[in-house]
Design an enzyme around this catalytic site. Sequence first.
Site, PDB file in Angstrom:
ATOM      1  N   HIS A 307      65.463  66.547  38.738  1.00 29.70           N
ATOM      2  CA  HIS A 307      64.692  67.634  39.332  1.00 29.70           C
ATOM      3  C   HIS A 307      63.731  68.178  38.286  1.00 29.70           C
ATOM      4  O   HIS A 307      64.082  68.244  37.115  1.00 29.70           O
ATOM      5  CB  HIS A 307      65.623  68.763  39.813  1.00 29.70           C
ATOM      6  CG  HIS A 307      64.951  69.677  40.776  1.00 29.70           C
ATOM      7  ND1 HIS A 307      64.176  70.736  40.372  1.00 29.70           N
ATOM      8  CD2 HIS A 307      64.900  69.659  42.130  1.00 29.70           C
ATOM      9  CE1 HIS A 307      63.696  71.341  41.431  1.00 29.70           C
ATOM     10  NE2 HIS A 307      64.110  70.711  42.521  1.00 29.70           N
ATOM     11  N   ASP A 364      69.134  66.662  47.770  1.00 34.75           N
ATOM     12  CA  ASP A 364      69.030  65.549  48.721  1.00 34.75           C
ATOM     13  C   ASP A 364      70.149  64.533  48.588  1.00 34.75           C
ATOM     14  O   ASP A 364      70.256  63.630  49.414  1.00 34.75           O
ATOM     15  CB  ASP A 364      67.678  64.830  48.525  1.00 34.75           C
ATOM     16  CG  ASP A 364      66.519  65.701  48.960  1.00 34.75           C
ATOM     17  OD1 ASP A 364      66.663  66.396  49.965  1.00 34.75           O
ATOM     18  OD2 ASP A 364      65.483  65.690  48.279  1.00 34.75           O
TER      19      ASP A 364
HETATM   20  N1  CMC Z   1      66.415  57.832  38.206  1.00 35.28           N
HETATM   21  C1  CMC Z   1      66.168  57.280  36.994  1.00 35.28           C
HETATM   22  N2  CMC Z   1      65.440  57.879  36.027  1.00 35.28           N
HETATM   23  C2  CMC Z   1      64.898  59.075  36.319  1.00 35.28           C
HETATM   24  C3  CMC Z   1      65.120  59.715  37.560  1.00 35.28           C
HETATM   25  C4  CMC Z   1      65.903  59.033  38.518  1.00 35.28           C
HETATM   26  N3  CMC Z   1      66.123  59.595  39.712  1.00 35.28           N
HETATM   27  N4  CMC Z   1      64.476  60.910  37.581  1.00 35.28           N
HETATM   28  C5  CMC Z   1      63.888  61.025  36.378  1.00 35.28           C
HETATM   29  N5  CMC Z   1      64.135  59.915  35.607  1.00 35.28           N
HETATM   30  C6  CMC Z   1      63.723  59.695  34.215  1.00 35.28           C
HETATM   31  C7  CMC Z   1      62.247  59.322  34.134  1.00 35.28           C
HETATM   32  O1  CMC Z   1      62.070  57.909  34.192  1.00 35.28           O
HETATM   33  C8  CMC Z   1      61.870  59.902  32.798  1.00 35.28           C
HETATM   34  O2  CMC Z   1      62.386  59.041  31.801  1.00 35.28           O
HETATM   35  P1  CMC Z   1      61.620  58.860  30.380  1.00 35.28           P
HETATM   36  O3  CMC Z   1      61.662  60.219  29.735  1.00 35.28           O
HETATM   37  O4  CMC Z   1      62.400  57.824  29.656  1.00 35.28           O
HETATM   38  O5  CMC Z   1      60.228  58.424  30.728  1.00 35.28           O
HETATM   39  C9  CMC Z   1      62.686  61.202  32.712  1.00 35.28           C
HETATM   40  O6  CMC Z   1      63.843  60.962  33.547  1.00 35.28           O
HETATM   41  C10 CMC Z   1      61.941  62.435  33.241  1.00 35.28           C
HETATM   42  O7  CMC Z   1      61.487  62.158  34.576  1.00 35.28           O
HETATM   43  P2  CMC Z   1      60.115  62.636  35.188  1.00 35.28           P
HETATM   44  O8  CMC Z   1      59.756  61.729  36.309  1.00 35.28           O
HETATM   45  O9  CMC Z   1      59.106  62.820  34.090  1.00 35.28           O
HETATM   46  O10 CMC Z   1      60.517  64.058  35.734  1.00 35.28           O
HETATM   47  P3  CMC Z   1      59.731  64.898  36.802  1.00 35.28           P
HETATM   48  O11 CMC Z   1      60.117  66.313  36.576  1.00 35.28           O
HETATM   49  O12 CMC Z   1      58.286  64.571  36.778  1.00 35.28           O
HETATM   50  O13 CMC Z   1      60.303  64.366  38.211  1.00 35.28           O
HETATM   51  C11 CMC Z   1      61.678  64.075  40.108  1.00 35.28           C
HETATM   52  C12 CMC Z   1      61.312  64.996  38.940  1.00 35.28           C
HETATM   53  C13 CMC Z   1      62.569  64.827  41.080  1.00 35.28           C
HETATM   54  C14 CMC Z   1      60.390  63.663  40.846  1.00 35.28           C
HETATM   55  C15 CMC Z   1      62.401  62.827  39.562  1.00 35.28           C
HETATM   56  O14 CMC Z   1      63.591  63.209  38.909  1.00 35.28           O
HETATM   57  C16 CMC Z   1      62.704  61.786  40.652  1.00 35.28           C
HETATM   58  O15 CMC Z   1      61.841  60.942  40.943  1.00 35.28           O
HETATM   59  N6  CMC Z   1      63.931  61.835  41.269  1.00 35.28           N
HETATM   60  C17 CMC Z   1      64.249  60.945  42.379  1.00 35.28           C
HETATM   61  C18 CMC Z   1      63.632  61.485  43.666  1.00 35.28           C
HETATM   62  C19 CMC Z   1      64.371  62.695  44.191  1.00 35.28           C
HETATM   63  O16 CMC Z   1      65.591  62.714  44.276  1.00 35.28           O
HETATM   64  N7  CMC Z   1      63.593  63.720  44.610  1.00 35.28           N
HETATM   65  C20 CMC Z   1      64.141  64.934  45.229  1.00 35.28           C
HETATM   66  C21 CMC Z   1      63.880  66.152  44.383  1.00 35.28           C
HETATM   67  S1  CMC Z   1      64.878  67.566  44.883  1.00 35.28           S
HETATM   68  C22 CMC Z   1      64.319  67.999  46.459  1.00 35.28           C
HETATM   69  C23 CMC Z   1      62.936  68.514  46.469  1.00 35.28           C
HETATM   70  O17 CMC Z   1      62.619  69.510  45.834  1.00 35.28           O
HETATM   71  O18 CMC Z   1      62.136  67.918  47.184  1.00 35.28           O
END
Ligand code: CMC
Length: 427
Positions: A307, A364
């Site tokens: 998140h 989720d």
């Molecule tokens: N699985 C594997 N690795 C992950 C995941 C995941 N679900 N989420 C983040 N990472 C890794 C990412 O690859 C990155 O690694 P590194 O630092 O080595 O490059 C690190 O963790 C930080 O991730 P980020 O993408 O820069 O973080 P963000 O804040 O931009 O993204 C997020 C947040 C929710 C989009 C992301 O965690 C994600 O894609 N999660 C899966 C989709 C999901 O479950 N979304 C629902 C969010 S909660 C409900 C809502 O508010 O809609």
Amino acid sequence: MSNKAILEVNGQKHEFPTITGSENEVAIDISSLRTATSGVTTIDPGFKNTGSCVSEITFLDGEKGILRYRGYSIEELAEKADFLEVAFLLIFGELPSKEELDKFHADIKSESIVDDDIRKIIDAFPKSAHPMGVLSSLTSALTAFNPSSVNVDSQEDMYKSVVRILGKFPVLVAWAMRKKQGLPLDYGDNSLGYVENVLKMMFKQPNEEYVQNEILVNALNKLLILHADHEQNCSTSTVRIVGSSHAGLFASISAGISALWGPLHGGANQAVLEMLEAIKADGGDTKKYMSKAKDKSDPFRLMGFGHRVYKNFDPRAKIIKVTADEVLNDLGVEDPILDIAKGLEKEALTDAYFVDRKLYPNVDFYSGIIYRAMGIPVEMFTVMFALGRLPGWIGQWREMRLRKEPIGRPRQIYTGSTHRPFKSVAK
Ligand code: CMC
């Protein structure tokens, strides 16, 4: 603590005030930056460090796992409140009295008829259409049927538009599902509570009496409350920015639905269930999928994990996990998917990759398991999220308009070609 920040740009020092929120969050107010520095701007992809507004609606502390609507904890609201009470709280700022709540509900019911011509639009969609696409289009279509834009200086106009969308939206939600299932489109039952009515509109079979199931009513009530607001997330920011051009409420909400649909946002609930199904079909080897999620050359992500703001735990996920157990138990449903989900969670919570990056199950991760046990089709999961998020979107839109916020219009740093002469294609 000092209430100013000093920034040195091109050898010149500039002073900016800081503002402190009621929970002691501090922000540097850079609204005078471009004037003070002759045009210097800031850049912050994904707005990871940028506050787009001040807001009195929702507080969340990602480090401590705190979520409160208007000061009330999500745990208490999910346990004790009614979805419509929470909607009133989010939109108008205070919990309603009994009279206010009754009037609010009566006004919503009086707006629960959708123009019958909307059926013609639904008829034009193929059955294969995703219900989120249908919902977004129908919400947008409502704009054409309710063309007058909201006069935000009129309390009455504002209130009318709020109850109008709250009345019509559940009908569209139910129609989006029934279209997919080939069931006749019908209106609700004004003798029922808001949540009971939603369930009946979704599930009533044309040849059977619909019997309410308290377990489903309570589960849906809780899920809608847990999804009702989450401050400046992607879809809410979309609603605020579209509304900031003074586009109507329905148009702003329709844009929010499109933003919510993406798998990184609300669409994750559908993606989680599809992922768990795929793991099950592949023999239930959770370790294999953990490795895929950690492999940077593999686009696979563990859906329902991570998140932008929660870096400890998502308080909504905690509540939903317990609710999933209760609902499946109460309904007598045994779902092997729940065991796979619990297995994945256990592994991720002790895995260095997930621990180091502070990736925890989010709202989720378990919600789809409950929706499925309730008999809601997978493609409807994000639609259910939208139904829950509606009061949050309305409250945030209303706050933005009442504060007379300026049109949202970010800056950029241009990195394309500098000026060059045009060459005619003949040459
Ligand atoms: N699985 C594997 N690795 C992950 C995941 C995941 N679900 N989420 C983040 N990472 C890794 C990412 O690859 C990155 O690694 P590194 O630092 O080595 O490059 C690190 O963790 C930080 O991730 P980020 O993408 O820069 O973080 P963000 O804040 O931009 O993204 C997020 C947040 C929710 C989009 C992301 O965690 C994600 O894609 N999660 C899966 C989709 C999901 O479950 N979304 C629902 C969010 S909660 C409900 C809502 O508010 O809609």
